[in-house]
Design a protein around this motif. Structure first.
Motif, PDB file in Angstrom:
ATOM      1  N   CYS A 176       0.830  -1.382  -0.090  1.00 23.14           N
ATOM      2  CA  CYS A 176      -0.160  -0.040   0.005  1.00 23.14           C
ATOM      3  C   CYS A 176       0.951   1.332  -0.311  1.00 23.14           C
ATOM      4  N   LYS A 177       0.382   2.300  -0.826  1.00 24.52           N
ATOM      5  CA  LYS A 177       1.229   3.491  -0.941  1.00 24.52           C
ATOM      6  C   LYS A 177       0.557   4.811  -0.222  1.00 24.52           C
ATOM      7  N   TYR A 178      -0.808   4.756   0.043  1.00 21.07           N
ATOM      8  CA  TYR A 178      -1.331   5.675   0.562  1.00 21.07           C
ATOM      9  C   TYR A 178      -2.861   5.358   1.368  1.00 21.07           C
ATOM     10  N   VAL A 179      -3.097   6.251   2.517  1.00 19.06           N
ATOM     11  CA  VAL A 179      -4.113   5.823   3.336  1.00 19.06           C
ATOM     12  C   VAL A 179      -4.603   7.167   3.778  1.00 19.06           C
ATOM     13  N   GLU A 180      -5.995   7.365   3.609  1.00 17.69           N
ATOM     14  CA  GLU A 180      -6.468   8.580   3.784  1.00 17.69           C
ATOM     15  C   GLU A 180      -8.008   8.402   4.611  1.00 17.69           C
ATOM     16  N   PHE A 181      -8.485   9.544   5.123  1.00 18.45           N
ATOM     17  CA  PHE A 181     -10.059   9.415   5.758  1.00 18.45           C
ATOM     18  C   PHE A 181     -10.503  10.723   4.952  1.00 18.45           C
ATOM     19  N   LYS A 182     -11.742  10.410   4.407  1.00 15.99           N
ATOM     20  CA  LYS A 182     -12.530  11.544   3.903  1.00 15.99           C
ATOM     21  C   LYS A 182     -13.923  11.616   4.562  1.00 15.99           C
ATOM     22  N   TYR A 183     -14.236  12.827   4.916  1.00 17.00           N
ATOM     23  CA  TYR A 183     -15.477  13.073   5.665  1.00 17.00           C
ATOM     24  C   TYR A 183     -16.411  14.073   4.782  1.00 17.00           C
ATOM     25  N   VAL A 184     -17.644  13.805   4.567  1.00 19.38           N
ATOM     26  CA  VAL A 184     -18.578  14.544   3.969  1.00 19.38           C
ATOM     27  C   VAL A 184     -18.940  15.642   5.002  1.00 19.38           C
ATOM     28  N   LEU A 185     -18.995  17.094   4.659  1.00 21.01           N
ATOM     29  CA  LEU A 185     -19.384  18.134   5.608  1.00 21.01           C
ATOM     30  C   LEU A 185     -20.163  19.219   4.694  1.00 21.01           C
ATOM     31  N   ASN A 186     -21.393  19.331   5.217  1.00 21.17           N
ATOM     32  CA  ASN A 186     -22.140  20.509   4.444  1.00 21.17           C
ATOM     33  C   ASN A 186     -21.601  21.855   4.809  1.00 21.17           C
ATOM     34  N   PRO A 187     -21.788  22.914   3.822  1.00 20.45           N
ATOM     35  CA  PRO A 187     -21.180  24.148   4.004  1.00 20.45           C
ATOM     36  C   PRO A 187     -21.364  25.075   5.226  1.00 20.45           C
ATOM     37  N   ASP A 188     -22.532  24.804   5.658  1.00 23.81           N
ATOM     38  CA  ASP A 188     -23.037  25.517   6.864  1.00 23.81           C
ATOM     39  C   ASP A 188     -22.167  24.845   8.332  1.00 23.81           C
ATOM     40  N   PHE A 189     -21.863  23.556   8.147  1.00 25.31           N
ATOM     41  CA  PHE A 189     -21.203  23.088   9.347  1.00 25.31           C
ATOM     42  C   PHE A 189     -19.684  23.536   9.013  1.00 25.31           C
ATOM     43  N   VAL A 190     -19.107  23.558   7.756  1.00 25.33           N
ATOM     44  CA  VAL A 190     -17.780  23.947   7.664  1.00 25.33           C
ATOM     45  C   VAL A 190     -17.718  25.333   8.048  1.00 25.33           C
ATOM     46  N   ASN A 191     -18.744  26.129   7.578  1.00 25.07           N
ATOM     47  CA  ASN A 191     -18.501  27.589   7.850  1.00 25.07           C
ATOM     48  C   ASN A 191     -18.448  27.919   9.391  1.00 25.07           C
ATOM     49  N   THR A 192     -19.423  27.373  10.055  1.00 25.96           N
ATOM     50  CA  THR A 192     -19.419  27.409  11.456  1.00 25.96           C
ATOM     51  C   THR A 192     -18.271  27.015  12.380  1.00 25.96           C
ATOM     52  N   VAL A 193     -17.526  25.668  11.804  1.00 24.21           N
ATOM     53  CA  VAL A 193     -16.685  25.367  12.507  1.00 24.21           C
ATOM     54  C   VAL A 193     -15.404  26.290  12.466  1.00 24.21           C
ATOM     55  N   LYS A 194     -15.303  26.659  11.173  1.00 23.06           N
ATOM     56  CA  LYS A 194     -14.036  27.666  10.720  1.00 23.06           C
ATOM     57  C   LYS A 194     -14.082  28.796  11.694  1.00 23.06           C
ATOM     58  N   ALA A 195     -15.501  29.346  11.903  1.00 20.75           N
ATOM     59  CA  ALA A 195     -15.517  30.614  12.680  1.00 20.75           C
ATOM     60  C   ALA A 195     -15.362  30.400  14.245  1.00 20.75           C
ATOM     61  N   ILE A 196     -15.762  29.172  14.588  1.00 22.56           N
ATOM     62  CA  ILE A 196     -15.424  28.692  15.868  1.00 22.56           C
ATOM     63  C   ILE A 196     -13.634  28.701  16.306  1.00 22.56           C
ATOM     64  N   GLY A 197     -13.099  28.117  15.166  1.00 20.90           N
ATOM     65  CA  GLY A 197     -11.486  28.261  15.181  1.00 20.90           C
ATOM     66  C   GLY A 197     -10.933  29.454  15.183  1.00 20.90           C
ATOM     67  N   TYR A 198     -11.494  30.561  14.379  1.00 21.64           N
ATOM     68  CA  TYR A 198     -11.133  31.818  14.047  1.00 21.64           C
ATOM     69  C   TYR A 198     -11.148  32.323  15.331  1.00 21.64           C
ATOM     70  N   LEU A 199     -12.313  32.282  16.172  1.00 22.37           N
ATOM     71  CA  LEU A 199     -12.433  33.107  17.423  1.00 22.37           C
ATOM     72  C   LEU A 199     -11.862  32.380  18.686  1.00 22.37           C
ATOM     73  N   GLY A 200     -11.403  31.322  18.473  1.00 22.26           N
ATOM     74  CA  GLY A 200     -10.332  30.491  19.659  1.00 22.26           C
ATOM     75  C   GLY A 200     -11.406  29.807  20.428  1.00 22.26           C
ATOM     76  N   LEU A 201     -12.702  29.720  19.914  1.00 19.70           N
ATOM     77  CA  LEU A 201     -13.716  28.955  20.720  1.00 19.70           C
ATOM     78  C   LEU A 201     -13.595  27.367  21.074  1.00 19.70           C
ATOM     79  N   ASP A 202     -12.664  27.084  20.008  1.00 24.84           N
ATOM     80  CA  ASP A 202     -12.229  25.565  20.113  1.00 24.84           C
ATOM     81  C   ASP A 202     -11.472  25.266  21.349  1.00 24.84           C
ATOM     82  N   SER A 203     -10.725  25.928  21.908  1.00 25.49           N
ATOM     83  CA  SER A 203      -9.718  26.024  22.969  1.00 25.49           C
ATOM     84  C   SER A 203     -10.427  25.209  24.171  1.00 25.49           C
TER      85      SER A 203
END
Length: 401
Positions: A241-268
């Protein structure tokens, strides 16, 4: 057999309900730091089993308290926060109790858990690390596919869901703490040259992946996950085997919200002073979200998890997608649970079945792909969690003469 579940949230409830169906069960211990849900569940399940169902207040941060509770217990499922995995493992080591969890706190900590292999072997017990649906079923599905091939080129774990949720706000179908943490982490991948490595940033390599009908094409991203830590080394590398990965389906609203949480440091998860009060930002976010078990009956659509494996068989190119798919509405109607927590709670119940029957004889600390796949997958169907295979064969390209 005496079994304990530590953490009686959505997945813990699924596991407990499955255990109550088992003829071999003598005692079921429901342990949690808050026992309200456990008490209600115990009353419900006691009518469905001859086994004794006990409820005990257990703090997963206290090895002493857990070791006292686990005396004479044959197997423990840790269904609480993965941050306590090592403490629960220590308690199980002291009482010589078989241990199962369904996720790691960090991939670094997963490696530390795997390093307990010798200690668990010396104690004569088994620790299965990451046995939910993904990780868990996904690892075993990958092993099944790899076993069918002569050579393996790549392993891609793929998690897709096309559901709509009757909830006006940010939510997660599984542990919000884990969802926020793993989605904001740099995604990991494995290559035969580098071993485990990471992409530069979260939400990397967006691409459309085709899932079995009625799901179809969905946007998926590379996300940090447990399977990547082990699959390449355990079952991939021996077949090239040459390559292993994990792929996850995420809808745009979820992605944008989690990004905002990260930008604001609310994931700490570090406490900060807010007007004289010490709070953890991520705890505030999670407190504002519904618990996954509270979404039961409000989710409509399909959840699909599986392993896509490419390689060769008899000098022909071969692809396998070994997967499980569930309809949230159908699962809720049949079980009272939403599909994501149900899919996560069934695999550890199957592992306990095999332990009880003496068919899971491994000792030490192992990832799920080291479990023999055929007996496991057979029992999975017997417990109502169906799985299937999409298989494609094509001739290998030949060089022009």
């Amino acid at each position: 057999m005496k079994v304990a579940v530590l953490g009686v949230g959505g997945v813990g409830q699924v596991f407990a309900a499955e255990m109550a169906k088992a003829d071999y069960l003598d005692q079921l211990l429901l342990g949690d730091i808050e026992t309200n849900k456990a008490e209600k569940l115990a009353k419900k399940l006691q009518h469905q089993t001859k086994a004794d169902i006990l409820v005990k207040e257990i703090d997963a941060s206290s090895v002493r308290m857990m070791a006292e509770a686990f005396k004479n217990i044959d197997a423990v499922l840790h269904a609480g926060l993965p941050a306590f995995n090592l403490k629960v493992m220590e308690a199980c080591l002291q009482t010589k109790t078989n241990y199962i969890d369904m996720a790691c706190h960090t991939t670094k900590e997963l490696k530390e858990q795997l390093n307990w292999d010798k200690k668990y072997k010396e104690a004569g017990i088994l620790g299965i690390l990451g046995l939910g649906c993904d990780p868990g079923f996904s690892n075993i599905a990958a092993r099944y596919a790899v076993d069918q091939l002569d050579t393996v080129d790549m392993i891609s774990i793929r998690d897709g869901d096309n559901s709509k949720i009757d909830y006006d706000g940010f939510c997660s179908l599984f542990s919000p703490q884990i969802a926020i943490q793993e989605c904001l982490a740099k995604p990991n991948y494995w290559t035969s040259e580098k071993g485990e490595a990471t992409f530069p940033a979260s939400f990397w390599n967006k691409e459309k992946l085709e899932f079995p009908e009625p799901i179809g094409l969905l946007d998926a991203y590379n996300v940090e996950h447990e399977e990547v830590v082990t699959l390449g080394e355990t079952i991939g590398k021996p077949k090239g085997c040459k390559y292993v990965e994990f792929k996850y389906v995420l809808n745009p609203d979820f992605v944008n919200t989690v990004k905002a949480i990260g930008y604001l440091g609310l994931d700490s998860n570090k406490t900060i002073d807010v007007k004289g009060v010490n709070i953890c930002p991520r705890d505030v976010v999670v407190a504002m979200m519904p618990k996954p078990d509270e979404l039961a009956g409000k989710i409509h659509g399909y959840s699909c998890i599986g392993a896509f494996v490419k390689g060769t068989k008899n000098d022909r190119n071969k692809e396998f997608y070994v997967y499980t798919i569930a309809n949230h509405d159908e699962v809720y109607k049949k079980t009272g649970f939403q599909a994501t927590v149900w899919q996560t709670g069934i695999p550890p119940a199957v592992a306990v079945d095999l332990l009880a029957e003496g068919r899971l004889k491994e000792k030490g600390c192992i990832p799920p792909e080291l479990i023999e796949p055929k007996p496991f997958l057979k029992r999975l169907k017997e417990r109502g969690m169906n799985w299937d295979i999409i298989e494609k064969t094509a001739p290998q390209a030949t060089k022009a003469v």
